[in-house]
Motif scaffolding. Structure first.
Motif, PDB file in Angstrom:
ATOM      1  N   VAL A  79      -6.387   3.872   3.026  1.00  0.00           N
ATOM      2  CA  VAL A  79      -5.769   2.743   3.727  1.00  0.00           C
ATOM      3  C   VAL A  79      -6.656   1.508   3.598  1.00  0.00           C
ATOM      4  O   VAL A  79      -6.184   0.423   3.260  1.00  0.00           O
ATOM      5  N   ALA A 118       1.505  -1.575   8.750  1.00  0.00           N
ATOM      6  CA  ALA A 118       1.419  -0.156   8.401  1.00  0.00           C
ATOM      7  C   ALA A 118       2.494   0.218   7.380  1.00  0.00           C
ATOM      8  O   ALA A 118       2.257   1.008   6.475  1.00  0.00           O
ATOM      9  N   ALA A 143       1.875   1.933   3.749  1.00  0.00           N
ATOM     10  CA  ALA A 143       2.541   3.192   3.402  1.00  0.00           C
ATOM     11  C   ALA A 143       3.297   3.055   2.087  1.00  0.00           C
ATOM     12  O   ALA A 143       3.251   3.939   1.233  1.00  0.00           O
ATOM     13  N   LYS A 144       3.969   1.924   1.922  1.00  0.00           N
ATOM     14  CA  LYS A 144       4.722   1.689   0.687  1.00  0.00           C
ATOM     15  C   LYS A 144       3.775   1.578  -0.510  1.00  0.00           C
ATOM     16  O   LYS A 144       4.033   2.142  -1.578  1.00  0.00           O
ATOM     17  N   ALA A 192       2.707   6.868   0.716  1.00  0.00           N
ATOM     18  CA  ALA A 192       2.375   7.884   1.717  1.00  0.00           C
ATOM     19  C   ALA A 192       3.380   7.862   2.858  1.00  0.00           C
ATOM     20  O   ALA A 192       4.166   6.918   2.992  1.00  0.00           O
ATOM     21  N   ASP A 193       3.320   8.891   3.680  1.00  0.00           N
ATOM     22  CA  ASP A 193       4.181   8.984   4.851  1.00  0.00           C
ATOM     23  C   ASP A 193       3.728   7.980   5.906  1.00  0.00           C
ATOM     24  O   ASP A 193       2.527   7.830   6.154  1.00  0.00           O
ATOM     25  N   ARG A 194       4.667   7.287   6.522  1.00  0.00           N
ATOM     26  CA  ARG A 194       4.347   6.246   7.512  1.00  0.00           C
ATOM     27  C   ARG A 194       3.565   6.825   8.697  1.00  0.00           C
ATOM     28  O   ARG A 194       2.665   6.175   9.229  1.00  0.00           O
ATOM     29  N   LYS A 195       3.887   8.047   9.107  1.00  0.00           N
ATOM     30  CA  LYS A 195       3.200   8.658  10.242  1.00  0.00           C
ATOM     31  C   LYS A 195       1.716   8.881   9.940  1.00  0.00           C
ATOM     32  O   LYS A 195       0.869   8.703  10.805  1.00  0.00           O
ATOM     33  N   GLU A 196       1.404   9.268   8.713  1.00  0.00           N
ATOM     34  CA  GLU A 196       0.005   9.455   8.315  1.00  0.00           C
ATOM     35  C   GLU A 196      -0.729   8.124   8.344  1.00  0.00           C
ATOM     36  O   GLU A 196      -1.874   8.044   8.788  1.00  0.00           O
ATOM     37  N   VAL A 197      -0.077   7.073   7.858  1.00  0.00           N
ATOM     38  CA  VAL A 197      -0.689   5.745   7.844  1.00  0.00           C
ATOM     39  C   VAL A 197      -0.881   5.242   9.285  1.00  0.00           C
ATOM     40  O   VAL A 197      -1.929   4.676   9.608  1.00  0.00           O
ATOM     41  N   ASP A 198       0.093   5.469  10.152  1.00  0.00           N
ATOM     42  CA  ASP A 198      -0.039   5.070  11.557  1.00  0.00           C
ATOM     43  C   ASP A 198      -1.234   5.758  12.212  1.00  0.00           C
ATOM     44  O   ASP A 198      -1.975   5.137  12.975  1.00  0.00           O
TER      45      ASP A 198
END
Length: 57
Positions: free
Chosen positions: A5, A18, A22-23, A27-33
């Motif tokens: 990140v 976020a 993620a884009k 990656a998955d948005r939840k992982e980035v959050d």
């Protein structure tokens, strides 16, 4: 994930949300959050604009 990140944010050279990170990482948005939450606690990222973040210089 946190290091990925930060690297994506540094490469962009501008504050990102976020969703943008993620884009960019595909990656998955939840992982980035989750990475954003950890980085905020560590003080590694700051928000110069609402809902956008950048690494501490």
């Amino acid at each position: 994930m946190k290091e990925n990140v930060l690297q994506a944010m540094r490469q962009a050279g501008k504050p990102l949300s976020a969703g943008d990170v993620a884009k960019a990482l595909g990656a998955d948005r939840k992982e980035v959050d989750k990475a954003f939450a950890d980085l905020k606690k560590e003080g590694a990222i700051v928000s110069p604009v609402r809902c956008k973040w950048e690494p501490v210089k």
